[in-house]
Design a protein around this motif. Sequence first.
Motif, mmCIF file in Angstrom:
data_model
loop_
_atom_site.group_PDB
_atom_site.id
_atom_site.type_symbol
_atom_site.label_atom_id
_atom_site.label_comp_id
_atom_site.label_asym_id
_atom_site.label_seq_id
_atom_site.Cartn_x
_atom_site.Cartn_y
_atom_site.Cartn_z
ATOM 1 N N UNK A 168 0.853 -1.186 0.000
ATOM 2 C CA UNK A 168 0.000 0.000 0.000
ATOM 3 C C UNK A 168 0.890 1.237 0.000
ATOM 4 N N UNK A 169 0.336 2.324 -0.507
ATOM 5 C CA UNK A 169 1.084 3.577 -0.613
ATOM 6 C C UNK A 169 0.091 4.728 -0.492
ATOM 7 N N UNK A 170 0.561 5.833 0.018
ATOM 8 C CA UNK A 170 -0.279 7.019 0.083
ATOM 9 C C UNK A 170 -0.272 7.724 -1.268
ATOM 10 N N UNK A 171 -1.402 8.293 -1.588
ATOM 11 C CA UNK A 171 -1.520 9.068 -2.805
ATOM 12 C C UNK A 171 -0.385 10.078 -2.892
ATOM 13 N N UNK A 172 0.174 10.223 -4.106
ATOM 14 C CA UNK A 172 1.253 11.162 -4.426
ATOM 15 C C UNK A 172 2.646 10.660 -4.021
ATOM 16 N N UNK A 173 2.713 9.559 -3.294
ATOM 17 C CA UNK A 173 4.024 9.042 -2.924
ATOM 18 C C UNK A 173 4.512 8.029 -3.967
ATOM 19 N N UNK A 174 5.729 7.544 -3.730
ATOM 20 C CA UNK A 174 6.377 6.610 -4.655
ATOM 21 C C UNK A 174 6.417 5.218 -4.056
ATOM 22 N N UNK A 175 6.213 4.222 -4.888
ATOM 23 C CA UNK A 175 6.246 2.832 -4.426
ATOM 24 C C UNK A 175 7.013 1.997 -5.437
ATOM 25 N N UNK A 176 7.699 0.986 -4.937
ATOM 26 C CA UNK A 176 8.459 0.074 -5.805
ATOM 27 C C UNK A 176 7.995 -1.358 -5.602
ATOM 28 N N UNK A 177 7.650 -2.012 -6.692
ATOM 29 C CA UNK A 177 7.221 -3.414 -6.658
ATOM 30 C C UNK A 177 8.374 -4.281 -7.171
ATOM 31 N N UNK A 178 8.626 -5.379 -6.486
ATOM 32 C CA UNK A 178 9.773 -6.225 -6.810
ATOM 33 C C UNK A 178 9.403 -7.404 -7.696
ATOM 34 N N UNK A 179 10.374 -7.812 -8.508
ATOM 35 C CA UNK A 179 10.191 -8.994 -9.355
ATOM 36 C C UNK A 179 11.565 -9.583 -9.642
#
Lengths: 114, 112
Positions: free
Chosen positions: A12-23
């Motif tokens: 989960x992430x807050x609106x306007x923030x940055x998130x990274x998904x791993x693979x």
Amino acid sequence: AQTVTQSQPEMSVQEAETVTLSCTYDTSENNYYLFWYKQPPSRQMILVIRQEAYKQQNATENRFSVNFQKAAKSFSLKISDSQLGDTAMYFCAFIATSGSRLTFGEGTQLTVNP
Amino acid sequence: DTAVSQTPKYLVTQMGNDKSIKCEQNLGHDTMYWYKQDSKKFLKIMFSYNNKELIINETVPNRFSPKSPDKAHLNLHINSLELGDSAVYFCASSLLNTGELFFGEGSRLTVL
């Protein structure tokens, strides 16, 4: 055989923030494509971004970018300035250029909170 | 115009029945696929056809039979439906060896 692993079932992430998904992936192939697909609640599979393995430069599509580390067999997706509409299941996928089988990871459910 | 279209979008049926899902693409692609998405959202390839020829046939029960009358169509017929067949079935198409698949909207099959 190729395998694709997404180790984060939910994020989960807050609106306007940055998130990274791993693979991460495992293959003996040298030439291949990697993808991130998005599946919102509407169920439609939507291509987010694509990377050719022979290209060293990381792919970018507006707020979406990847960090492709070929030696480490890692392909993470960064979403900048997250928006509520980014809430979806995200799938990492692999296909060898010599093959016809697109292999998916298990998916990461991303929720963007207002 | 819908690039890859599947019908029906929703299908509810009883165990033991036979049902079909149809898929058509207007992208001029030469390769078409069926994927199954289970209740945990895992996507697994079932079949692939290139120019009407079967090129991928995963370990799928014989009750599932794909048919490709031409390279723009790939249908999926399922005999003697079982509870475990309940899933979303996605059709997709591509140009062979280009990587990117274009997906239909999925067909949600519920077996009661």
